[in-house]
Design a protein around this motif. Structure first.
Motif, mmCIF file in Angstrom:
data_model
loop_
_atom_site.group_PDB
_atom_site.id
_atom_site.type_symbol
_atom_site.label_atom_id
_atom_site.label_comp_id
_atom_site.label_asym_id
_atom_site.label_seq_id
_atom_site.Cartn_x
_atom_site.Cartn_y
_atom_site.Cartn_z
ATOM 1 N N TYR A 89 39.847 45.506 50.688
ATOM 2 C CA TYR A 89 38.567 45.263 50.023
ATOM 3 C C TYR A 89 37.662 44.345 50.829
ATOM 4 N N ASP A 90 38.218 43.336 51.477
ATOM 5 C CA ASP A 90 37.390 42.440 52.288
ATOM 6 C C ASP A 90 36.719 43.206 53.426
ATOM 7 N N ALA A 91 37.471 44.068 54.095
ATOM 8 C CA ALA A 91 36.906 44.864 55.186
ATOM 9 C C ALA A 91 35.856 45.840 54.654
ATOM 10 N N CYS A 92 36.125 46.415 53.488
ATOM 11 C CA CYS A 92 35.158 47.350 52.896
ATOM 12 C C CYS A 92 33.851 46.642 52.569
ATOM 13 N N TRP A 93 33.929 45.453 51.950
ATOM 14 C CA TRP A 93 32.711 44.701 51.639
ATOM 15 C C TRP A 93 31.994 44.292 52.922
ATOM 16 N N ALA A 94 32.733 43.824 53.917
ATOM 17 C CA ALA A 94 32.125 43.343 55.157
ATOM 18 C C ALA A 94 31.411 44.454 55.924
ATOM 19 N N THR A 95 31.914 45.674 55.785
ATOM 20 C CA THR A 95 31.345 46.797 56.546
ATOM 21 C C THR A 95 30.555 47.769 55.671
ATOM 22 N N TRP A 96 30.536 47.524 54.365
ATOM 23 C CA TRP A 96 29.882 48.426 53.411
ATOM 24 C C TRP A 96 30.351 49.864 53.642
ATOM 25 N N ALA A 149 38.723 47.748 42.105
ATOM 26 C CA ALA A 149 39.324 46.413 42.117
ATOM 27 C C ALA A 149 39.673 45.987 40.692
ATOM 28 N N ALA A 150 38.904 46.470 39.719
ATOM 29 C CA ALA A 150 39.131 46.104 38.321
ATOM 30 C C ALA A 150 40.140 47.018 37.617
ATOM 31 N N PRO A 152 43.410 48.230 36.358
ATOM 32 C CA PRO A 152 44.727 47.581 36.228
ATOM 33 C C PRO A 152 45.842 48.342 36.947
ATOM 34 N N ALA A 153 45.808 49.662 36.911
ATOM 35 C CA ALA A 153 46.854 50.440 37.586
ATOM 36 C C ALA A 153 46.777 50.223 39.092
ATOM 37 N N HIS A 154 45.565 50.157 39.610
ATOM 38 C CA HIS A 154 45.387 49.930 41.040
ATOM 39 C C HIS A 154 45.833 48.518 41.422
ATOM 40 N N ALA A 155 45.477 47.520 40.608
ATOM 41 C CA ALA A 155 45.884 46.134 40.866
ATOM 42 C C ALA A 155 47.403 46.010 40.865
#
Length: 174
Positions: A89-96, A149-150, A152-155
């Protein structure tokens, strides 16, 4: 930061924004980054939605016409679980950008930052195989990341993959 800097340079080089507007946007971007709000940390968003000197549609049209990139709306795409499982997720946000599918040896990556060479290089190294690029909007990327990210199954799947016990589900309220 590098993805945003190089995207800005490409927007100027392709005559999509003026250098003066980019300089103003860069100052605003530095202020926004200090607030640690990933959804707001985007030079493209500042230029398009804050300053209104660029339309995201114009950028998407440009990459379709110039580079032959396809478009995708992730809200209408059934993303396989394998693509969601190890998402950074950090890489996805950083690179859109979001890797959202795989077919045979090809990985599909949706991005609002296709014009940034740093973004393309990053994902090419991460994935290590051929990529089919798709343009999408900032909102499409942000909504996808926030939704998954929200989930629950993925978390729980992420926690399990990292060897941690999943967080308990919130108690139902009356």
């Amino acid at each position: 930061m590098r993805a945003n800097r190089l995207l800005g340079a490409q927007l100027v080089e392709h005559n999509l924004v003026k250098i003066e507007d980019l300089e103003t946007a860069n100052e605003k971007f530095i202020e926004v980054v200090s607030t640690e709000q990933p959804r707001q940390s985007t030079i493209l968003g500042i230029l398009a939605y804050d300053m209104k000197v660029l339309r995201e549609d114009d950028v998407l049209h440009h990459i379709v016409e110039t580079d032959g990139v396809g478009l995708v709306d992730l809200r209408d795409y059934e993303v396989p679980e394998d693509s969601k499982k190890n998402l950074d997720y950090d890489a996805c946000w950083a690179t859109w950008s979001v890797p959202f599918d795989r077919e045979e040896e090809f990985s599909f990556v949706a991005t609002a930052y296709y014009l940034s060479p740093a973004v393309r290089t990053f994902w090419e190294k991460q994935i290590g195989g051929p990529i089919l690029w798709f343009g999408t909007t900032l909102e499409g990327i942000a909504d996808y990341l926030e939704k998954h990210a929200a989930d629950p199954a993925h978390a729980a799947a992420i926690a399990s993959a990292n060897g941690a016990a999943p967080a308990p589900a919130p108690a139902a309220t009356k």
